[in-house]
Design an enzyme around this catalytic site. Sequence first.
Site, PDB file in Angstrom:
ATOM      1  N   CYS A 113       0.817  -1.228   0.000  1.00 49.42           N
ATOM      2  CA  CYS A 113       0.000   0.000   0.000  1.00 49.42           C
ATOM      3  C   CYS A 113       0.845   1.270   0.000  1.00 49.42           C
ATOM      4  CB  CYS A 113      -0.948   0.001   1.194  1.00 49.42           C
ATOM      5  SG  CYS A 113      -1.989  -1.456   1.241  1.00 49.42           S
ATOM      6  N   HIS A 253      -3.681   7.066   2.668  1.00 49.35           N
ATOM      7  CA  HIS A 253      -4.004   5.733   2.148  1.00 49.35           C
ATOM      8  C   HIS A 253      -5.410   5.371   2.624  1.00 49.35           C
ATOM      9  CE1 HIS A 253      -3.961   1.591   1.155  1.00 49.35           C
ATOM     10  NE2 HIS A 253      -3.786   1.155   2.385  1.00 49.35           N
ATOM     11  N   ASN A 283     -10.111  -0.543  -0.477  1.00 48.15           N
ATOM     12  CA  ASN A 283      -8.660  -0.367  -0.389  1.00 48.15           C
ATOM     13  C   ASN A 283      -8.021  -0.882  -1.678  1.00 48.15           C
ATOM     14  OD1 ASN A 283      -5.935  -0.557   0.130  1.00 48.15           O
ATOM     15  ND2 ASN A 283      -6.153  -1.547   2.130  1.00 48.15           N
TER      16      ASN A 283
HETATM   17  O1  UT7 Z   1      -3.638  -1.391   3.703  1.00 43.01           O
HETATM   18  C1  UT7 Z   1      -3.596  -2.118   4.888  1.00 43.01           C
HETATM   19  C2  UT7 Z   1      -4.526  -3.293   4.700  1.00 43.01           C
HETATM   20  N1  UT7 Z   1      -5.142  -3.775   5.875  1.00 43.01           N
HETATM   21  C3  UT7 Z   1      -5.985  -3.080   6.644  1.00 43.01           C
HETATM   22  O2  UT7 Z   1      -6.216  -1.924   6.476  1.00 43.01           O
HETATM   23  C4  UT7 Z   1      -6.693  -3.810   7.752  1.00 43.01           C
HETATM   24  C5  UT7 Z   1      -6.765  -3.032   9.007  1.00 43.01           C
HETATM   25  N2  UT7 Z   1      -7.715  -3.618   9.868  1.00 43.01           N
HETATM   26  C6  UT7 Z   1      -9.039  -3.346   9.779  1.00 43.01           C
HETATM   27  O3  UT7 Z   1      -9.456  -2.567   8.945  1.00 43.01           O
HETATM   28  C7  UT7 Z   1      -9.961  -3.991  10.743  1.00 43.01           C
HETATM   29  O4  UT7 Z   1      -9.226  -4.667  11.732  1.00 43.01           O
HETATM   30  C8  UT7 Z   1     -10.956  -5.000  10.076  1.00 43.01           C
HETATM   31  C9  UT7 Z   1     -11.965  -4.226   9.243  1.00 43.01           C
HETATM   32  C10 UT7 Z   1     -10.206  -5.976   9.194  1.00 43.01           C
HETATM   33  C11 UT7 Z   1     -11.699  -5.779  11.133  1.00 43.01           C
HETATM   34  O5  UT7 Z   1     -12.386  -4.875  12.004  1.00 43.01           O
HETATM   35  P1  UT7 Z   1     -12.293  -5.083  13.585  1.00 43.01           P
HETATM   36  O6  UT7 Z   1     -13.120  -4.035  14.176  1.00 43.01           O
HETATM   37  O7  UT7 Z   1     -10.823  -5.108  13.924  1.00 43.01           O
HETATM   38  O8  UT7 Z   1     -12.982  -6.472  13.774  1.00 43.01           O
HETATM   39  P2  UT7 Z   1     -12.366  -7.816  14.371  1.00 43.01           P
HETATM   40  O9  UT7 Z   1     -11.288  -8.342  13.484  1.00 43.01           O
HETATM   41  O10 UT7 Z   1     -12.036  -7.567  15.801  1.00 43.01           O
HETATM   42  O11 UT7 Z   1     -13.602  -8.780  14.265  1.00 43.01           O
HETATM   43  C12 UT7 Z   1     -14.769  -8.588  15.017  1.00 43.01           C
HETATM   44  C13 UT7 Z   1     -15.780  -9.659  14.640  1.00 43.01           C
HETATM   45  C14 UT7 Z   1     -15.184 -11.070  14.625  1.00 43.01           C
HETATM   46  O12 UT7 Z   1     -16.164 -11.939  15.117  1.00 43.01           O
HETATM   47  P3  UT7 Z   1     -16.017 -12.551  16.600  1.00 43.01           P
HETATM   48  O13 UT7 Z   1     -14.731 -13.305  16.580  1.00 43.01           O
HETATM   49  O14 UT7 Z   1     -15.995 -11.347  17.500  1.00 43.01           O
HETATM   50  O15 UT7 Z   1     -17.238 -13.378  16.717  1.00 43.01           O
HETATM   51  C15 UT7 Z   1     -14.988 -11.337  13.144  1.00 43.01           C
HETATM   52  O16 UT7 Z   1     -15.078 -12.721  12.835  1.00 43.01           O
HETATM   53  O17 UT7 Z   1     -16.255  -9.415  13.313  1.00 43.01           O
HETATM   54  C16 UT7 Z   1     -16.149 -10.607  12.542  1.00 43.01           C
HETATM   55  N3  UT7 Z   1     -15.952 -10.283  11.148  1.00 43.01           N
HETATM   56  C17 UT7 Z   1     -16.954 -10.020  10.312  1.00 43.01           C
HETATM   57  N4  UT7 Z   1     -18.297 -10.011  10.488  1.00 43.01           N
HETATM   58  C18 UT7 Z   1     -19.064  -9.703   9.416  1.00 43.01           C
HETATM   59  C19 UT7 Z   1     -14.773 -10.131  10.480  1.00 43.01           C
HETATM   60  N5  UT7 Z   1     -15.013  -9.817   9.202  1.00 43.01           N
HETATM   61  C20 UT7 Z   1     -16.371  -9.742   9.058  1.00 43.01           C
HETATM   62  C21 UT7 Z   1     -17.222  -9.437   8.001  1.00 43.01           C
HETATM   63  N6  UT7 Z   1     -18.546  -9.435   8.209  1.00 43.01           N
HETATM   64  N7  UT7 Z   1     -16.757  -9.135   6.767  1.00 43.01           N
END
Ligand code: UT7
Length: 326
Positions: A113, A253, A283
């Site tokens: 990125c 970004h 992204n």
């Molecule tokens: O250019 C750099 C590229 N990478 C990034 O920018 C990623 C940076 N990270 C993020 O943007 C965030 O961490 C995410 C959007 C990926 C995830 O958001 P979060 O608020 O950190 O959620 P989490 O990973 O803590 O997940 C919370 C819950 C989980 O369920 P449980 O374990 O609490 O039951 C996930 O399984 O949300 C669940 N989950 C989803 N639910 C519905 C994860 N992805 C999804 C989804 N739809 N697409």
Amino acid sequence: MLQARIIGTGACLPEKVVTNHDLEKIVDTSDKWVTERTGIKERRLATSEEAASDFSYKAARHALKAAGVKARDLDLILVGTVTPDSPFPSTGCVLQSMLGAKNAVGFDVSATCSGFLYTLSLADAYVRSGRYKKILVVGTDILSKFVDWEDRNTCVLFGDGAGAVVIEPTTKQKGIIDVVIGSDGRLGDMLYIPGGGSRIPASKESIRDGQHFIKMNGNEVFKVAVKTMERVSREILKKNNIDPGEVSIMVPHQANIRIIQAVAKRLKMPMENVVVNLDKYGNTSAATIPIALDEAVREGRIRDGDLILMAAFGGGLTWASALIRW
Ligand code: UT7
């Protein structure tokens, strides 16, 4: 003293729009979750026939037109990408051929990125040294071809596209003031693709095990992204004796609206001075900054004399920032 100046911008996004509601049909997700957690509403995805060079070519043509520069006058083509058409030739070489830029040399830079700002730093250094004059800098990624469409943790985040700028030397007090780049290879396994290279070459087993897909620890990446984008923004401002309050507009970004808001808040930057378009494109990795820059320029949001701050973060880990006087 020679300085590098952006004299034209361009972008190209795939025509195919995939909304969060479309994704609800293929993975266990919801428009509400994706919107609230990321800010993304839809993304543009390449078709099975389209690859990085196709979008790069169109973005480059727009940028060359805006700059009033002919492809044959380019002496360097730099492409920031981790998703080239194929392992080789480089997208820079493919693009050189497509554009008919026979007097240029083309190559790629791999910095995920941060790829656009890494290539911008090279363009800046080449112009300042007097080695090259007319440079095309492209950021492109087609990550939709590298995500597991059954993994809701990653597939909702990414989109495809390309952005480009044309750069030339200037003696005026305008243009690229500075570009800072950094990396920490110890944190590489936070966001990576294990397979498809010389360590785990493509095989029936590697495909079966999904080694060719993006692996990401989203939570960790989120935390490091906020800290790092703030740090690299402060670093470039301090290095150039500029107060954050002097920045006219920030082009960050586009990974997650919550990351952008947190960085803006820490820098005390009002959100109306921050360019955000991830709701439409997701992204697009190395393409986010040049696409957002092009949109802001074409919408008249960036004016003569404005001070622009750019900041990026990505797998590697890599990070970068740039300061530009428009
Ligand atoms: O250019 C750099 C590229 N990478 C990034 O920018 C990623 C940076 N990270 C993020 O943007 C965030 O961490 C995410 C959007 C990926 C995830 O958001 P979060 O608020 O950190 O959620 P989490 O990973 O803590 O997940 C919370 C819950 C989980 O369920 P449980 O374990 O609490 O039951 C996930 O399984 O949300 C669940 N989950 C989803 N639910 C519905 C994860 N992805 C999804 C989804 N739809 N697409």
